[in-house]
Design a protein around this motif. Sequence first.
Motif, mmCIF file in Angstrom:
data_model
loop_
_atom_site.group_PDB
_atom_site.id
_atom_site.type_symbol
_atom_site.label_atom_id
_atom_site.label_comp_id
_atom_site.label_asym_id
_atom_site.label_seq_id
_atom_site.Cartn_x
_atom_site.Cartn_y
_atom_site.Cartn_z
ATOM 1 N N GLN A 112 19.328 22.587 15.509
ATOM 2 C CA GLN A 112 20.017 21.752 15.609
ATOM 3 C C GLN A 112 20.905 20.702 15.896
ATOM 4 O OE1 GLN A 112 20.872 24.147 16.128
ATOM 5 N NE2 GLN A 112 22.527 25.684 16.535
ATOM 6 N N LYS A 113 21.305 19.592 15.146
ATOM 7 C CA LYS A 113 21.381 18.035 16.187
ATOM 8 C C LYS A 113 23.088 18.341 14.800
ATOM 9 C CE LYS A 113 17.122 15.462 15.370
ATOM 10 N NZ LYS A 113 16.406 14.315 14.677
ATOM 11 N N MET A 114 23.883 18.690 16.261
ATOM 12 C CA MET A 114 25.437 18.116 16.034
ATOM 13 C C MET A 114 26.042 17.121 15.789
ATOM 14 S SD MET A 114 25.337 21.474 16.407
ATOM 15 C CE MET A 114 27.462 21.783 17.167
ATOM 16 N N ASN A 115 26.908 17.157 14.477
ATOM 17 C CA ASN A 115 27.729 16.225 14.620
ATOM 18 C C ASN A 115 28.855 16.795 13.578
ATOM 19 O OD1 ASN A 115 28.666 13.782 14.977
ATOM 20 N ND2 ASN A 115 27.327 12.512 13.656
ATOM 21 N N PHE A 116 30.443 15.865 14.043
ATOM 22 C CA PHE A 116 31.149 16.091 12.748
ATOM 23 C C PHE A 116 32.234 14.935 12.514
ATOM 24 C CE2 PHE A 116 33.462 17.650 16.334
ATOM 25 C CZ PHE A 116 34.624 17.645 16.363
ATOM 26 N N TYR A 117 32.512 15.232 11.682
ATOM 27 C CA TYR A 117 33.641 14.123 11.879
ATOM 28 C C TYR A 117 35.227 14.697 11.253
ATOM 29 C CZ TYR A 117 29.511 11.012 11.285
ATOM 30 O OH TYR A 117 28.470 10.156 11.788
ATOM 31 N N TRP A 118 36.399 13.596 10.303
ATOM 32 C CA TRP A 118 37.802 14.041 10.175
ATOM 33 C C TRP A 118 38.718 13.469 9.852
ATOM 34 C CZ3 TRP A 118 35.862 12.874 15.573
ATOM 35 C CH2 TRP A 118 36.622 12.357 16.140
ATOM 36 N N TYR A 119 39.761 13.628 8.846
ATOM 37 C CA TYR A 119 39.996 12.562 8.474
ATOM 38 C C TYR A 119 41.581 13.031 8.712
ATOM 39 C CZ TYR A 119 43.451 10.397 5.195
ATOM 40 O OH TYR A 119 44.981 10.339 4.207
ATOM 41 N N THR A 133 26.488 18.259 11.419
ATOM 42 C CA THR A 133 25.834 19.381 11.760
ATOM 43 C C THR A 133 24.221 19.835 10.654
ATOM 44 O OG1 THR A 133 26.727 20.323 13.309
ATOM 45 C CG2 THR A 133 24.182 20.903 13.190
ATOM 46 N N THR A 134 22.899 19.068 11.603
ATOM 47 C CA THR A 134 21.982 19.209 10.830
ATOM 48 C C THR A 134 20.982 20.024 10.934
ATOM 49 O OG1 THR A 134 20.917 17.793 10.683
ATOM 50 C CG2 THR A 134 22.483 16.715 9.081
ATOM 51 N N ILE A 135 19.955 20.829 10.092
ATOM 52 C CA ILE A 135 18.775 21.418 10.968
ATOM 53 C C ILE A 135 17.673 21.286 9.355
ATOM 54 C CG2 ILE A 135 19.194 23.666 10.087
ATOM 55 C CD1 ILE A 135 18.413 24.551 12.425
ATOM 56 N N LYS A 136 16.688 21.549 10.158
ATOM 57 C CA LYS A 136 15.118 21.008 9.226
ATOM 58 C C LYS A 136 14.165 22.643 9.156
ATOM 59 C CE LYS A 136 14.470 16.797 10.741
ATOM 60 N NZ LYS A 136 13.374 15.400 11.225
ATOM 61 N N THR A 137 14.731 23.083 9.548
ATOM 62 C CA THR A 137 13.688 24.465 9.703
ATOM 63 C C THR A 137 15.352 25.630 9.840
ATOM 64 O OG1 THR A 137 13.498 24.806 11.994
ATOM 65 C CG2 THR A 137 11.659 23.635 10.296
ATOM 66 N N LEU A 172 33.022 22.033 18.597
ATOM 67 C CA LEU A 172 32.615 22.874 17.426
ATOM 68 C C LEU A 172 31.011 23.659 17.707
ATOM 69 C CD1 LEU A 172 31.530 23.847 14.432
ATOM 70 C CD2 LEU A 172 30.850 21.188 14.427
ATOM 71 N N THR A 173 30.717 24.804 18.025
ATOM 72 C CA THR A 173 29.583 25.747 18.348
ATOM 73 C C THR A 173 29.670 26.160 16.837
ATOM 74 O OG1 THR A 173 30.884 26.208 20.541
ATOM 75 C CG2 THR A 173 28.569 27.114 19.134
ATOM 76 N N VAL A 174 27.694 25.340 17.069
ATOM 77 C CA VAL A 174 26.739 26.333 15.746
ATOM 78 C C VAL A 174 25.634 26.813 15.994
ATOM 79 C CG1 VAL A 174 26.145 25.359 12.878
ATOM 80 C CG2 VAL A 174 28.057 24.038 14.343
ATOM 81 N N TYR A 175 25.989 27.770 15.039
ATOM 82 C CA TYR A 175 24.698 29.069 15.452
ATOM 83 C C TYR A 175 23.706 28.749 13.797
ATOM 84 C CZ TYR A 175 27.333 30.976 19.230
ATOM 85 O OH TYR A 175 27.856 31.542 20.376
ATOM 86 N N SER A 176 22.031 28.835 14.142
ATOM 87 C CA SER A 176 21.242 28.628 13.471
ATOM 88 C C SER A 176 20.858 30.606 13.178
ATOM 89 C CB SER A 176 20.603 27.594 13.942
ATOM 90 O OG SER A 176 19.628 28.625 14.592
ATOM 91 N N ASP A 182 24.337 25.332 19.736
ATOM 92 C CA ASP A 182 24.740 24.099 20.351
ATOM 93 C C ASP A 182 25.784 23.833 20.331
ATOM 94 O OD1 ASP A 182 24.422 21.813 22.137
ATOM 95 O OD2 ASP A 182 23.213 20.685 20.631
ATOM 96 N N THR A 183 26.979 22.765 21.145
ATOM 97 C CA THR A 183 28.132 22.419 20.835
ATOM 98 C C THR A 183 27.970 21.001 21.426
ATOM 99 O OG1 THR A 183 28.849 25.258 22.197
ATOM 100 C CG2 THR A 183 29.956 22.622 22.337
ATOM 101 N N ILE A 184 29.750 20.703 20.502
ATOM 102 C CA ILE A 184 29.411 18.636 19.861
ATOM 103 C C ILE A 184 31.179 19.321 20.334
ATOM 104 C CG2 ILE A 184 29.799 19.067 17.673
ATOM 105 C CD1 ILE A 184 29.084 15.760 18.524
ATOM 106 N N VAL A 185 31.765 17.850 21.694
ATOM 107 C CA VAL A 185 32.460 17.903 22.106
ATOM 108 C C VAL A 185 33.382 16.440 21.229
ATOM 109 C CG1 VAL A 185 35.185 18.009 23.725
ATOM 110 C CG2 VAL A 185 33.203 19.670 22.991
#
Length: 212
Positions: A112-119, A133-137, A172-176, A182-185
């Motif tokens: 997956q392609k990792m990303n996040f935003y916040w307010y 975070t996005t994934i095509k499959t 953020l850690t995301v599992y498919s 994968d992880t993003i900081v």
Amino acid sequence: DSFKKTIMVVGPTAKYEIISDSIGCSPLNVVFKNKSTYGTNYIWQFNDINNNNLNTTSDTSVSLKYTGYGDFYPYLVARGTFTINGSTNVCSTIYPDTSLAFKHKITVWELQKMNFYWYTDCKQLATSFYNYTTIKTGYLKSFIWEFGDGTSSTKENPFHQWKDTGYYRVKLTVYSDKGCSDTIVKYVKVSFAPIPSFTITSNCIGETSQFT
């Protein structure tokens, strides 16, 4: 008198085995063991997304890191060189034989392609997080947020309230659905809301006032 001699020429036989995992998350490192016989030159055709190939005279193991995702079918060509009556000849075989249904398959699952935003609401010292975070499959199965203050959340889009101002390391850690993770900081700044204030000089009618 005459002399007759029979010469038997043995051509190469291409063959390999996969001695590592052939199914897994991208990037997947795959190790191939060359089991060819009577070859002098080998051409590995990995058939990955980058169309990598390797030409070598070594019959040792080779490896390739498969990126991207999908099913891939590698081949090995073994070539042999022999000389008869001063004439050099080259013959080759391919494995697996392209005329057969059998194939070695490499299956690489998408990462997956990792990303996040916040307010951040400064008055409440609270932050709303949004997973981008996005994934095509397949699909995204689970989420682990770590807010840098010893607390965490497993919601996809959590809300978090801080006890104090400062910079926080949010991970953020995301599992498919295939188990790929994968992880993003990112670093989040939490501060008090600004208090609006201004001063004005008193003047007579017709004179300019100064605002600061």
